[in-house]
Design a protein around this motif. Structure first.
Motif, PDB file in Angstrom:
ATOM      1  N   SER A  40       0.841  -1.194   0.000  1.00  0.00           N
ATOM      2  CA  SER A  40       0.000   0.000   0.000  1.00  0.00           C
ATOM      3  C   SER A  40       0.879   1.248   0.000  1.00  0.00           C
ATOM      4  CB  SER A  40      -0.903   0.011   1.239  1.00  0.00           C
ATOM      5  OG  SER A  40      -1.808  -1.068   1.210  1.00  0.00           O
ATOM      6  N   GLY A  41       0.477   2.232  -0.804  1.00  0.00           N
ATOM      7  CA  GLY A  41       1.241   3.464  -0.887  1.00  0.00           C
ATOM      8  C   GLY A  41       2.405   3.414  -1.846  1.00  0.00           C
ATOM      9  N   SER A  45      -2.154   2.893  -7.649  1.00  0.00           N
ATOM     10  CA  SER A  45      -3.394   3.594  -7.988  1.00  0.00           C
ATOM     11  C   SER A  45      -3.109   4.911  -8.693  1.00  0.00           C
ATOM     12  CB  SER A  45      -4.226   3.858  -6.721  1.00  0.00           C
ATOM     13  OG  SER A  45      -4.591   2.648  -6.098  1.00  0.00           O
ATOM     14  N   GLN A  84     -10.770   1.158  -6.702  1.00  0.00           N
ATOM     15  CA  GLN A  84     -10.897   0.276  -5.547  1.00  0.00           C
ATOM     16  C   GLN A  84     -12.171   0.583  -4.768  1.00  0.00           C
ATOM     17  OE1 GLN A  84      -7.418   0.223  -3.078  1.00  0.00           O
ATOM     18  NE2 GLN A  84      -8.447  -0.774  -1.378  1.00  0.00           N
ATOM     19  N   ASP A 160      -8.337  -1.466 -10.252  1.00  0.00           N
ATOM     20  CA  ASP A 160      -7.594  -1.120  -9.040  1.00  0.00           C
ATOM     21  C   ASP A 160      -8.148  -1.907  -7.867  1.00  0.00           C
ATOM     22  OD1 ASP A 160      -6.065   0.015  -7.105  1.00  0.00           O
ATOM     23  OD2 ASP A 160      -6.842   2.048  -7.320  1.00  0.00           O
ATOM     24  N   GLU A 161      -7.435  -2.961  -7.466  1.00  0.00           N
ATOM     25  CA  GLU A 161      -7.868  -3.838  -6.366  1.00  0.00           C
ATOM     26  C   GLU A 161      -9.348  -4.199  -6.522  1.00  0.00           C
ATOM     27  OE1 GLU A 161      -6.030  -5.179  -4.148  1.00  0.00           O
ATOM     28  OE2 GLU A 161      -4.312  -3.901  -3.716  1.00  0.00           O
ATOM     29  N   ALA A 164     -10.993  -6.139  -3.664  1.00  0.00           N
ATOM     30  CA  ALA A 164     -10.755  -5.662  -2.306  1.00  0.00           C
ATOM     31  C   ALA A 164     -12.030  -5.765  -1.475  1.00  0.00           C
ATOM     32  CB  ALA A 164     -10.279  -4.207  -2.329  1.00  0.00           C
ATOM     33  N   CYS A 194      -2.244  -5.341  -4.048  1.00  0.00           N
ATOM     34  CA  CYS A 194      -1.235  -5.435  -2.977  1.00  0.00           C
ATOM     35  C   CYS A 194      -0.837  -6.875  -2.712  1.00  0.00           C
ATOM     36  CB  CYS A 194      -1.786  -4.827  -1.682  1.00  0.00           C
ATOM     37  SG  CYS A 194      -1.999  -3.045  -1.735  1.00  0.00           S
TER      38      CYS A 194
END
Length: 359
Positions: A40-41, A45, A84, A160-161, A164, A194
């Motif tokens: 993450s980070g 994204s 996400q 994007d994910e 999730a 991730c």
């Protein structure tokens, strides 16, 4: 289908002390399923949003089929981005989810109905158009995500994910609905996740990012077998690679009584005498003889099919933790001292100062 090029793509958010992504150079092939992976980070994204036109570039360029997107509006790029948490809208039916991007573009009711029917047949959703997303099993949910993404006939799909919050891993590679539909349609797809497990399940190639920097691009096999940096080694695999500090002296590195030869090419590439020795949990052996790493068991996890032995060993300047995967044979008891051997042909060496893999 489309070919994508990121050329020194950089994005710095106002008030941030470092770029969200910096100088990313990445080529995505026509019809490829490229997975953007990393913690993450790491900038996954942001990279997708830059491609879709939702984030501006502070520096660099993005091209689709050779066309610079700098002056192309988001709705003219032919990029379908499902963010996400919004891959499927929970209060809409499957049919309404597929139709949503078309109704937002003010398509006629007849055109929307025709396209929904076409995608429902292609994605195997004919019998589920009236269902809501939470009522679908994971496989059908993936098919619904792809149908919604494909609805506006994009050149590129960005996910994007997309899974999730489902708490369900992707199915194996040859049966993963997202991957199989992408290959049937031949569309270029970027998938951000991730989870290294998800990445390995579906990717043609994987791009691993960390703190906004692109560390490595390659096939799943290439990235697993030859992680290019410490950041990749720490992310790839479950459990990830053990990284043990060591000092090089007289062309060898020592961890306990385990001696590792460091060839001339590696010695020439070192910036100091400090290295990190990468040892995968599967490549470590538990024994009770000499010539290995003396360690103490601090935790033993029984998953039913295997044991994960967490151990601690003395290294110069402190201690290091090891995880050993054991599928058969006895395992040490908590607090027991034992010797860890290693398959020397499977050892990975990294420069401790730069984090780069030694040649």
């Amino acid at each position: 289908m489309a070919e994508i090029r990121f050329i020194d793509a950089t994005r710095v958010f106002r008030g941030s002390w470092r770029p969200a992504v910096t100088d990313v150079r990445l080529d995505v092939r026509d019809g490829e399923l490229m997975v953007l992976s990393g913690p993450s980070g790491s900038g996954k994204s942001t990279l997708l949003r830059m491609l879709a036109g939702l984030e501006p570039l502070n520096r660099g360029r993005i091209l689709i089929d050779g066309q610079d997107l700098a002056r192309v509006a988001p709705d003219k790029r032919g990029v379908s981005l499902l963010a996400q948490g919004f891959s499927l809208i929970p209060h809409l039916t499957v049919a309404e989810n597929i139709a949503f991007p078309l109704t937002m573009r003010r398509a006629s009711a007849r055109a929307v109905s025709s396209r929904v029917a076409q995608l429902a047949e292609l994605c195997g959703l004919d019998q589920h158009l009236g269902a809501r997303p939470e009522a679908l099993p994971v496989g059908l949910r993936q098919r619904a995500i792809m149908a919604r993404a494909m609805a506006p006939r994009p050149r590129v799909i960005c996910l994007d994910e997309p899974m999730a919050g489902t708490s369900v891993p992707l199915l194996p590679r040859d049966r993963a609905p997202i991957a199989s539909l992408q290959r049937e349609a031949g569309i270029t797809l970027l998938y951000a996740t991730c989870s290294s497990t998800d990445a390995w399940a579906i990717a043609d190639r994987i791009a691993v990012l960390d703190r906004g920097v692109l560390h490595q691009v390659g096939t799943p096999h290439q990235v697993f077998e030859e992680p290019g940096t410490v950041a990749v080694a720490e992310f790839v695999g479950s459990p990830p690679m053990n990284l043990v500090p060591a000092v090089v002296s007289d062309g060898r590195a020592r961890i306990g009584d385990l001696l590792l030869p460091v060839g001339p090419d590696r010695l020439a590439a070192l910036s100091s005498d400090r290295i990190l020795v990468g040892l995968r949990p599967d490549d470590l052996l538990i024994g009770h003889g000499a010539g290995g790493i003396r360690a103490t068991a601090v935790l033993v996890k029984d998953s039913g099919r295997e044991y994960l032995v967490h151990a601690r060993t003395e290294v110069p300047g402190g201690t290091a933790d090891l995880v050993i995967r054991r599928t058969s044979g006895p395992v040490p008891l908590l607090g027991e001292s034992f010797v860890v051997g290693a398959d020397l042909d499977r050892v990975h060496l990294f420069d401790a100062a730069t984090g780069r893999r030694l040649p």
